[in-house]
Design a protein around this motif. Sequence first.
Motif, PDB file in Angstrom:
ATOM      1  N   ARG A  45      73.197  11.927  -1.664  1.00 21.97           N
ATOM      2  CA  ARG A  45      73.446  13.404  -1.809  1.00 21.97           C
ATOM      3  C   ARG A  45      73.050  14.248  -0.545  1.00 21.97           C
ATOM      4  N   ARG A  46      71.992  13.993   0.058  1.00 26.30           N
ATOM      5  CA  ARG A  46      71.362  14.904   0.885  1.00 26.30           C
ATOM      6  C   ARG A  46      71.770  14.380   2.189  1.00 26.30           C
ATOM      7  N   HIS A  47      72.007  13.140   2.610  1.00 29.20           N
ATOM      8  CA  HIS A  47      72.250  12.918   3.848  1.00 29.20           C
ATOM      9  C   HIS A  47      73.520  11.875   4.360  1.00 29.20           C
ATOM     10  N   ASP A  48      74.248  11.854   3.086  1.00 33.71           N
ATOM     11  CA  ASP A  48      75.430  11.139   3.023  1.00 33.71           C
ATOM     12  C   ASP A  48      75.329   9.605   3.623  1.00 33.71           C
ATOM     13  N   TRP A  49      74.195   9.052   3.390  1.00 32.75           N
ATOM     14  CA  TRP A  49      74.013   7.650   3.814  1.00 32.75           C
ATOM     15  C   TRP A  49      73.757   6.873   2.322  1.00 32.75           C
ATOM     16  N   HIS A  50      74.832   5.682   2.270  1.00 31.46           N
ATOM     17  CA  HIS A  50      74.772   5.106   1.167  1.00 31.46           C
ATOM     18  C   HIS A  50      73.925   3.510   1.405  1.00 31.46           C
ATOM     19  N   ILE A  51      72.895   3.361   0.331  1.00 29.66           N
ATOM     20  CA  ILE A  51      72.024   2.493   0.486  1.00 29.66           C
ATOM     21  C   ILE A  51      72.464   1.426  -0.680  1.00 29.66           C
ATOM     22  N   GLU A  52      72.557   0.460  -0.252  1.00 34.99           N
ATOM     23  CA  GLU A  52      72.871  -0.509  -1.413  1.00 34.99           C
ATOM     24  C   GLU A  52      71.433  -1.062  -2.087  1.00 34.99           C
ATOM     25  N   CYS A  53      71.214  -1.308  -3.189  1.00 29.69           N
ATOM     26  CA  CYS A  53      69.965  -1.586  -4.278  1.00 29.69           C
ATOM     27  C   CYS A  53      69.183  -2.814  -3.351  1.00 29.69           C
ATOM     28  N   GLU A  54      70.128  -3.999  -3.003  1.00 29.95           N
ATOM     29  CA  GLU A  54      69.481  -4.939  -2.427  1.00 29.95           C
ATOM     30  C   GLU A  54      68.989  -4.885  -1.180  1.00 29.95           C
ATOM     31  N   TRP A  55      69.108  -3.922  -0.537  1.00 27.54           N
ATOM     32  CA  TRP A  55      68.594  -3.475   0.696  1.00 27.54           C
ATOM     33  C   TRP A  55      67.217  -2.997   0.895  1.00 27.54           C
ATOM     34  N   MET A  56      66.692  -2.633  -0.406  1.00 21.97           N
ATOM     35  CA  MET A  56      65.336  -2.098  -0.507  1.00 21.97           C
ATOM     36  C   MET A  56      64.328  -2.992  -0.664  1.00 21.97           C
ATOM     37  N   MET A  57      63.216  -2.724  -0.161  1.00 21.97           N
ATOM     38  CA  MET A  57      61.901  -3.396  -0.228  1.00 21.97           C
ATOM     39  C   MET A  57      60.835  -1.994  -0.500  1.00 21.97           C
ATOM     40  N   TYR A  58      59.952  -2.295  -1.497  1.00 24.53           N
ATOM     41  CA  TYR A  58      58.854  -1.303  -1.659  1.00 24.53           C
ATOM     42  C   TYR A  58      57.593  -1.806  -1.174  1.00 24.53           C
ATOM     43  N   THR A  59      56.727  -1.006  -0.639  1.00 20.90           N
ATOM     44  CA  THR A  59      55.466  -1.224  -0.105  1.00 20.90           C
ATOM     45  C   THR A  59      54.410  -0.121  -0.384  1.00 20.90           C
ATOM     46  N   THR A  60      53.364  -0.468   0.055  1.00 21.32           N
ATOM     47  CA  THR A  60      52.062   0.603  -0.320  1.00 21.32           C
ATOM     48  C   THR A  60      52.050   1.918   0.807  1.00 21.32           C
ATOM     49  N   GLY A  61      52.915   1.859   1.718  1.00 19.72           N
ATOM     50  CA  GLY A  61      52.978   2.945   2.747  1.00 19.72           C
ATOM     51  C   GLY A  61      53.799   2.691   3.798  1.00 19.72           C
ATOM     52  N   VAL A  62      54.245   4.033   4.570  1.00 22.03           N
ATOM     53  CA  VAL A  62      54.952   3.568   5.742  1.00 22.03           C
ATOM     54  C   VAL A  62      54.080   2.749   6.983  1.00 22.03           C
ATOM     55  N   VAL A  63      52.730   3.153   6.959  1.00 20.08           N
ATOM     56  CA  VAL A  63      51.948   2.497   8.213  1.00 20.08           C
ATOM     57  C   VAL A  63      51.894   1.021   7.535  1.00 20.08           C
ATOM     58  N   PRO A  64      51.709   0.602   6.431  1.00 16.76           N
ATOM     59  CA  PRO A  64      51.807  -0.879   6.042  1.00 16.76           C
ATOM     60  C   PRO A  64      53.136  -1.465   6.249  1.00 16.76           C
ATOM     61  N   ALA A  65      54.310  -0.471   5.994  1.00 18.72           N
ATOM     62  CA  ALA A  65      55.460  -1.323   6.269  1.00 18.72           C
ATOM     63  C   ALA A  65      55.648  -1.224   7.857  1.00 18.72           C
ATOM     64  N   LEU A  66      55.186  -0.487   8.735  1.00 17.17           N
ATOM     65  CA  LEU A  66      55.473  -0.528   9.976  1.00 17.17           C
ATOM     66  C   LEU A  66      54.506  -2.181  10.555  1.00 17.17           C
ATOM     67  N   SER A  67      53.357  -2.222  10.083  1.00 14.33           N
ATOM     68  CA  SER A  67      52.818  -3.538  10.468  1.00 14.33           C
ATOM     69  C   SER A  67      53.495  -4.906   9.754  1.00 14.33           C
ATOM     70  N   VAL A  68      54.016  -4.798   8.674  1.00 11.96           N
ATOM     71  CA  VAL A  68      54.778  -5.906   8.292  1.00 11.96           C
ATOM     72  C   VAL A  68      55.913  -6.148   8.992  1.00 11.96           C
ATOM     73  N   ILE A  69      56.644  -5.165   9.291  1.00 14.64           N
ATOM     74  CA  ILE A  69      57.861  -5.371  10.216  1.00 14.64           C
ATOM     75  C   ILE A  69      57.509  -5.926  11.621  1.00 14.64           C
ATOM     76  N   VAL A  70      56.428  -5.373  12.168  1.00 11.58           N
ATOM     77  CA  VAL A  70      55.938  -5.989  13.512  1.00 11.58           C
ATOM     78  C   VAL A  70      55.685  -7.443  13.171  1.00 11.58           C
ATOM     79  N   LYS A  71      55.074  -7.927  12.232  1.00 12.37           N
ATOM     80  CA  LYS A  71      54.588  -9.185  12.124  1.00 12.37           C
ATOM     81  C   LYS A  71      55.988 -10.148  11.882  1.00 12.37           C
ATOM     82  N   ALA A  72      56.788  -9.405  10.829  1.00 13.14           N
ATOM     83  CA  ALA A  72      58.138 -10.124  10.958  1.00 13.14           C
ATOM     84  C   ALA A  72      58.940 -10.424  12.092  1.00 13.14           C
TER      85      ALA A  72
END
Length: 388
Positions: free
Chosen positions: A75-102
Motif C-alpha cells: 500500500r505504501r511503497h508498491d513492494w509486494h512481499i510474499e509471506c514465505e520471504w519473511m522471518m521475524y526476530t527480536t530486533g533489527v540489530v539482532p537481525a544484522l548480526s544473524v545475517i552477518v553470521k549466515a
Amino acid sequence: MQYNFDELITRRGTGCVKWDELPADDIIPMWVADMDFRCAEPIVNALRKRVEHGIFGYTHVPEKYYEAVISWFKRRHDWHIECEWMMYTTGVVPALSVIVKAMTQPGDKVAFLTPAYNCFFSSVRNNGCTVEEVPLVYENHTYHIDFEAVERSCADEKTKLFIFCNPHNPGGRVWTREEMERLNEICMRHHVFVLADEIHNELVMPGYEYIPFASLSKACLDNSVSCNAPSKSFNTAGMYISNIVCNNPSVREKIDRAININEVCDVNLFGVEAVMAAYNESEDWIDQLCPYIWDNYQALVAFFKERMPQIGITKMEGTYLVWADIRALGVTSDALTERLINEGRVKVASGTMYGERDGEGFIRINIACPRSRMMEGLERIARVINQK
C-alpha cells in the motif's frame, strides 16, 4: 484522529534509556534514537486489550501478522512481499548480526558507507569479520556515494557482504533509485550480497521518497536481504520485534539457522500486537508525525543560522536525526559532547560513535520531541557554543 505532538510527557522514572541513563535530572536528552511522542492510539489500545487478558505466555505469530506487513509495504511503497520471504526476530540489530553470521565466515570483510550506525561495527566484529569502511563524500551539507570507493572495496575478494542503510543513519540521506541500482550493479559484479537496513523507512521528509532496495528490480531482490520494523517510525522500540525479508530459499535457510544459533527466534507477544496495530490502523499517525518532524528541522535550521552560523547543518531527507558539522569550532566531537553535558545540561551523540574517522567533527541531535523541548535544548547548546 488528530494527534498532539506538542504534548510534554514525563518519561523520567519509567526505566527508559534516553532519560534514565542520564547522570542528573536536569539534562535534556537529544541523543539515543527514540521519540518523546505517545504512540498512536490504536497501538496503545491493542496493547491495553492484550494486557487485560491477563495471561502472557509464549506467543505464536499469527497469519494476520504477515498480512499486516505485506499490506503495508504494498500500500505504501508498491513492494509486494510474499509471506514465505519473511522471518521475524527480536530486533533489527539482532537481525544484522544473524545475517552477518549466515552470509560470511570469520576473516571475511563486510563493507558499509561511513559514517555509519555504531552497531554495524559491533555486529561485524562480533562475528569475527573485518569492517571495510567506505567513506561517503560530504559536500554542500549532504552526502554522496563515492562509487569508485565502493568498487575498490567490493573488488577485494574477502568482501562478502555490503550493509546498506536507507534512510541513512546518521547522514540523513534517502537514497535515489539510481544510486541504489548502481551500488547493486557493483556488488553483483563482485559477488557481494547486500543487507538493506531500512528501519527508518517511514521517516521521510517532504519532497523525498523511500524506495525499498529489494523493490527496485529482480536483480536487487535476488541479491539482497532486507530488515525492517515499525520500531523507529512508530516509536515501539521496546517491543523487540523486526522482520527479515528474503526471496532466496537457500539464503533464508542460512539465516534461519543463524537465528536459532543466536537464540533470537522468539519475539515479544506485545510486539506482535504493536506491529499489527501500527500497520493496520495507525497510518494517520505517521502521516502527521513526519510533517511535525520536518517543521522541527526547519526551526532548528533557522535557529542555527541565526545563533550558531559557524555550525553546518546537514540536509535531513529522512530520519529524525540531525547531523551537525562542528569542524569550524576547532574542538573534537567528544570534547564538545562532554561540554554540552557538563555546561549546557543537554546530551547529544558524539560523531565518533559512528566512525572514529568519518564521524569526527560532527554531532548527532535527536529532534523527535515536542518543539518547546527541542528549542530549550538548542538554547542550551547555543549558550555553550557562544561562550566567550
